[in-house]
Design an enzyme around this catalytic site. Structure first.
Site, PDB file in Angstrom:
ATOM      1  N   TYR A  54     -26.343 -16.646 -73.393  1.00  0.00           N
ATOM      2  CA  TYR A  54     -27.759 -16.410 -73.681  1.00  0.00           C
ATOM      3  C   TYR A  54     -28.389 -17.712 -74.145  1.00  0.00           C
ATOM      4  O   TYR A  54     -27.938 -18.312 -75.123  1.00  0.00           O
ATOM      5  CB  TYR A  54     -27.915 -15.348 -74.780  1.00  0.00           C
ATOM      6  N   ASP A 113     -25.919 -25.746 -76.590  1.00  0.00           N
ATOM      7  CA  ASP A 113     -26.804 -24.773 -77.220  1.00  0.00           C
ATOM      8  C   ASP A 113     -26.185 -24.354 -78.554  1.00  0.00           C
ATOM      9  O   ASP A 113     -25.310 -23.500 -78.621  1.00  0.00           O
ATOM     10  CB  ASP A 113     -26.994 -23.561 -76.304  1.00  0.00           C
ATOM     11  N   LYS A 147     -32.353 -20.276 -85.508  1.00  0.00           N
ATOM     12  CA  LYS A 147     -31.691 -19.382 -86.461  1.00  0.00           C
ATOM     13  C   LYS A 147     -31.522 -20.002 -87.844  1.00  0.00           C
ATOM     14  O   LYS A 147     -32.466 -20.096 -88.603  1.00  0.00           O
ATOM     15  CB  LYS A 147     -30.369 -18.884 -85.884  1.00  0.00           C
TER      16      LYS A 147
END
Length: 447
Positions: free
Chosen positions: A159, A254, A282
């Site tokens: 993702y 990522d 995050k």
């Protein structure tokens, strides 16, 4: 006085059918105004859905007053749990000084960049964004501009955000026909689909072959160093670094999930592999909307606004990027993370959780495997931990969905079907209560 303190004793965790009239009204209002009565792409089953009221540490309460132990933690953003005092104080202090100044320099953003960059091995420059999705989008744009090529290679099951270039083979119900991906959403133009190639995670030879075959059109390879919850096989990440360097392709790591979670240096330090670019979100926002792209100066300097007249200029901007409240929250979080022994305690807590959950499953002969490393965990109904996304597909997904729903009913909040997190504020009591709830869930499931 809090919701819990108004009761004679704290309620046991779990929903167990307890839904107040107030929460029912919230459901009805949401259904009238919001698509599917939801804020995003996830919705819980009707009998376990709830509306968040407040959170504290590793727990939260819904509008009906039911208590849950939280292993979603804002999709991993809340490594310090809910309402951490240091973060609250930093946000309140900055709010008194100003909440927003557009994407011009502000003091917290400059200070935070100075504190973050020494921790990120690839970071010769850093540019703030407002989310992990925005970070990966801009990293891909930077890579395309720098190389003059159009395609990006990702891995099946990974993702990388909500934009068109990322929403291919993220969670396909059928296997990809490598290197052709399976769209995860309607609305992606066909021309965009052809710009994202897909390879199997942890299959270095397959990735090398796709990179070599497409080297003249391939701008970058983007990889989650720990893909959702699947750990890389020894040598896989370094093999990608070597293959991309050999063919003049950029490597984007990522780190939206792994950044600051696997140590101050994130996955780059944890696995000792340095990419050309890394993306963040995050944790670095401390629970507020902050992301970042970090990496080589020659790549990121394409976004220097003083070069707008140049053909190679890369536009990267956002109204809220470098947001002072988010940067203040991030700095407060980073100060806690820098405390000696922080990560030792966090990792040890996760190890105890995984071991205890496996014991519960084994005691009930549930046929489940608990796996993960560091402060993330998951379980599948299968006989071994997954190495590729196809291993996940081959596990009993229907059983997992049903069991995850039962966990929420018992007061263990998980995002059904995907990995879970441990916070620094989870306590030994939280673990004990979690094991009891899993035991009840196993009994209810088998009954």
């Amino acid at each position: 006085m809090s919701d819990v303190e108004t009761l004679d004793r704290p309620p046991p965790i779990g929903r167990h059918g307890r839904v107040s009239a107030e929460e029912q009204r919230e459901f009805a209002r949401a259904k009238q105004m919001l698509p599917g009565g939801a804020l995003g792409g996830n919705a819980l089953a009707e009998d376990v859905k709830f509306v968040f009221k407040r959170g504290e540490g590793g727990r939260f309460w819904d509008v009906s007053g039911n208590c849950y132990i939280d292993y979603v933690l804002g999709s991993g953003a809340l490594v310090l749990g809910h309402a951490h005092p240091a973060v609250q104080a930093a946000v309140a202090d900055q709010a008194m000084r100003g909440t927003h100044f557009f994407a011009y320099l502000n003091e917290p953003a400059v200070q935070y960049a100075e504190r973050l960059m020494p921790h990120f091995r690839c970071a010769e420059r850093i540019r703030f964004t407002t989310s992990g999705s925005e970070s990966t989008f801009h990293a891909m744009r930077l890579a395309r501009a720098f190389t003059g090529r159009s395609k990006v290679l990702k891995f099946e099951g990974a993702y990388h955000g909500n934009h068109d270039y990322a929403q291919l083979s993220t969670s396909p119900k059928r296997a990809s026909n490598y290197p052709v991906g399976v769209p995860d959403t309607a609305g992606i133009p066909d021309v965009v689909k052809g710009l994202t190639l897909v390879a199997p995670f942890n299959d270095l030879e397959a990735a090398r072959a796709i990179i070599a075959a497409n080297k003249d059109e391939l701008a970058a390879v983007i990889v989650e160093p720990i893909q959702r919850i699947i750990s890389p096989q020894p040598g896989f990440l370094q093999g990608l670094r070597d293959a991309t360097r050999e063919h003049g392709v950029l490597l984007i790591m990522d780190e939206v999930v792994t950044g600051l979670r696997y140590g101050l240096g994130g996955a780059q330090a944890y696995f000792d592999v340095v990419p050309d670019l890394a993306t963040y979100g995050k944790i670095i926002g401390g629970g507020l909307p902050v992301g970042a792209v970090a990496g080589r100066a020659d790549i990121l300097d394409q976004a220097d606004p003083s070069t707008k007249a140049n053909p190679g200029y890369v536009y990267q901007n956002g109204t809220l990027q470098g947001h002072p409240l988010g940067c203040a929250a991030g700095m407060a979080t980073l100060s806690v993370l820098e405390t000696p022994g922080f990560y030792d305690r966090l990792f040890a807590m996760a190890d105890r959780l995984r071991a205890g959950l496996q014991q519960v499953f084994d005691r009930h002969d549930m046929g489940a495997v608990v796996f993960g490393e560091g402060p993330m965990w998951h379980f599948l109904f299968t006989d071994r931990a997954p190495v590729t996304y196809r291993d996940v597909l081959e596990s009993d997904q229907k059983k997992l969905a049903a069991f995850d729903t039962e966990l929420i009913r018992q007061g263990i909040f998980v995002l059904p079907g995907t990995r879970r997190f441990v916070a620094a504020t989870h306590t030994e009591e939280d673990l004990a209560v979690t094991f009891e709830a899993f035991d009840r869930a196993c009994r209810a499931f088998k009954a």
